[in-house]
Design a protein around this motif. Structure first.
Motif, short mmCIF file in Angstrom:
data_model
loop_
_atom_site.label_atom_id
_atom_site.label_comp_id
_atom_site.label_asym_id
_atom_site.label_seq_id
_atom_site.Cartn_x
_atom_site.Cartn_y
_atom_site.Cartn_z
N GLY A 67 0.78 -1.23 0.00
CA GLY A 67 0.00 0.00 0.00
C GLY A 67 0.81 1.28 0.00
O GLY A 67 0.26 2.36 0.16
N ASP A 68 2.11 1.19 -0.15
CA ASP A 68 2.95 2.40 -0.20
C ASP A 68 3.68 2.47 -1.54
O ASP A 68 4.89 2.61 -1.59
CB ASP A 68 3.92 2.44 0.98
N PHE A 69 2.91 2.42 -2.60
CA PHE A 69 3.48 2.35 -3.95
C PHE A 69 4.36 3.54 -4.27
O PHE A 69 5.47 3.39 -4.78
CB PHE A 69 2.34 2.24 -4.97
N LEU A 70 3.90 4.76 -3.96
CA LEU A 70 4.68 5.96 -4.27
C LEU A 70 5.99 5.98 -3.48
O LEU A 70 7.07 6.20 -4.04
CB LEU A 70 3.86 7.22 -3.96
N ARG A 71 5.90 5.74 -2.19
CA ARG A 71 7.11 5.75 -1.35
C ARG A 71 8.07 4.65 -1.78
O ARG A 71 9.28 4.87 -1.86
CB ARG A 71 6.69 5.57 0.11
N ASN A 72 7.55 3.47 -2.07
CA ASN A 72 8.40 2.37 -2.48
C ASN A 72 9.12 2.70 -3.79
O ASN A 72 10.30 2.41 -3.95
CB ASN A 72 7.56 1.09 -2.63
N GLY A 73 8.42 3.33 -4.71
CA GLY A 73 9.04 3.72 -5.98
C GLY A 73 10.15 4.73 -5.79
O GLY A 73 11.22 4.63 -6.40
N ILE A 74 9.91 5.72 -4.95
CA ILE A 74 10.92 6.74 -4.69
C ILE A 74 12.14 6.13 -4.01
O ILE A 74 13.29 6.42 -4.37
CB ILE A 74 10.33 7.89 -3.85
N GLU A 75 11.90 5.27 -3.03
CA GLU A 75 13.02 4.64 -2.33
C GLU A 75 13.83 3.74 -3.27
O GLU A 75 15.05 3.67 -3.17
CB GLU A 75 12.53 3.84 -1.12
N LEU A 77 14.23 4.24 -6.46
CA LEU A 77 15.04 5.15 -7.29
C LEU A 77 16.26 5.67 -6.54
O LEU A 77 17.30 5.93 -7.15
CB LEU A 77 14.19 6.32 -7.77
N LEU A 78 16.13 5.80 -5.23
CA LEU A 78 17.24 6.28 -4.41
C LEU A 78 18.21 5.16 -4.03
O LEU A 78 19.21 5.40 -3.36
CB LEU A 78 16.71 6.96 -3.15
N GLY A 79 17.91 3.93 -4.43
CA GLY A 79 18.80 2.80 -4.15
C GLY A 79 18.57 2.17 -2.80
O GLY A 79 19.48 1.58 -2.23
N ASN A 80 17.35 2.24 -2.29
CA ASN A 80 17.02 1.65 -1.00
C ASN A 80 16.08 0.47 -1.19
O ASN A 80 15.36 0.40 -2.18
CB ASN A 80 16.37 2.68 -0.08
N LYS A 81 16.09 -0.46 -0.24
CA LYS A 81 15.21 -1.62 -0.30
C LYS A 81 14.46 -1.78 1.01
O LYS A 81 14.91 -1.31 2.06
CB LYS A 81 16.02 -2.88 -0.59
N LYS A 82 13.34 -2.46 0.93
CA LYS A 82 12.47 -2.64 2.08
C LYS A 82 12.84 -3.93 2.82
O LYS A 82 13.01 -4.98 2.21
CB LYS A 82 11.02 -2.72 1.61
#
Length: 153
Positions: A67-75, A77-82
């Protein structure tokens, strides 16, 4: 050759337009970047002191972005993973970490880890954000535990 005002005025106007374009282009490009900068700072604006979390890692084979599609996409792009947490605190079920740290938390296939009977426990430091969620976490320490990893699909 005789110059008259009819031939000079278009040249002066052209030069004036070029000068304005050269000087105003950076300002116009900043206006175009403004929404991107606002979104970036909104997802990075802390409102609390740092929070330290000790948790085992949940190994999700497929991440449906929760449910955090926008945040996940931005992260991404910044080279971060969940990283999903097995021992969550309050509403903190996952944190974002740097890709190099993620590789340390996920050293090999979770099925291979299960066969070798070990999992990873880590200590994270993060902070609450102004508009909800938590900021990018830094890892304080990583340790191996002798137990089966928690694997989800």
């Amino acid at each position: 050759m005789k110059l008259n005002t009819k031939s000079i005025i278009p040249q002066i106007l052209f030069l004036l337009c070029m000068v304005l374009l050269v000087y105003w282009l950076p300002v116009l490009s900043l206006w175009a970047l403004l929404p991107v900068m606002v979104v970036y700072f909104l997802i990075r604006l802390p409102v609390s002191k740092s929070i330290v979390i000790d948790s085992r890692v949940i190994y999700r084979m497929v991440d449906t972005t929760q449910g955090d599609f926008l945040r996940n996409g931005i992260e991404m792009l910044l080279g971060n993973k969940k990283v999903f947490l097995a021992d969550p605190i309050d509403d903190l079920n996952w944190v974002y970490v740097d890709k190099t740290i993620f590789e340390k938390l996920w050293p090999e296939s979770p099925l291979e880890m299960s066969r070798k009977n070990y999992t990873i426990k880590a200590r994270f430091r993060t902070y609450k954000l102004l508009f909800g969620g938590y900021g990018k976490a830094s890892v304080i320490g990583i340790e191996k535990l002798e137990e089966n990893p928690i694997i989800r699909k």
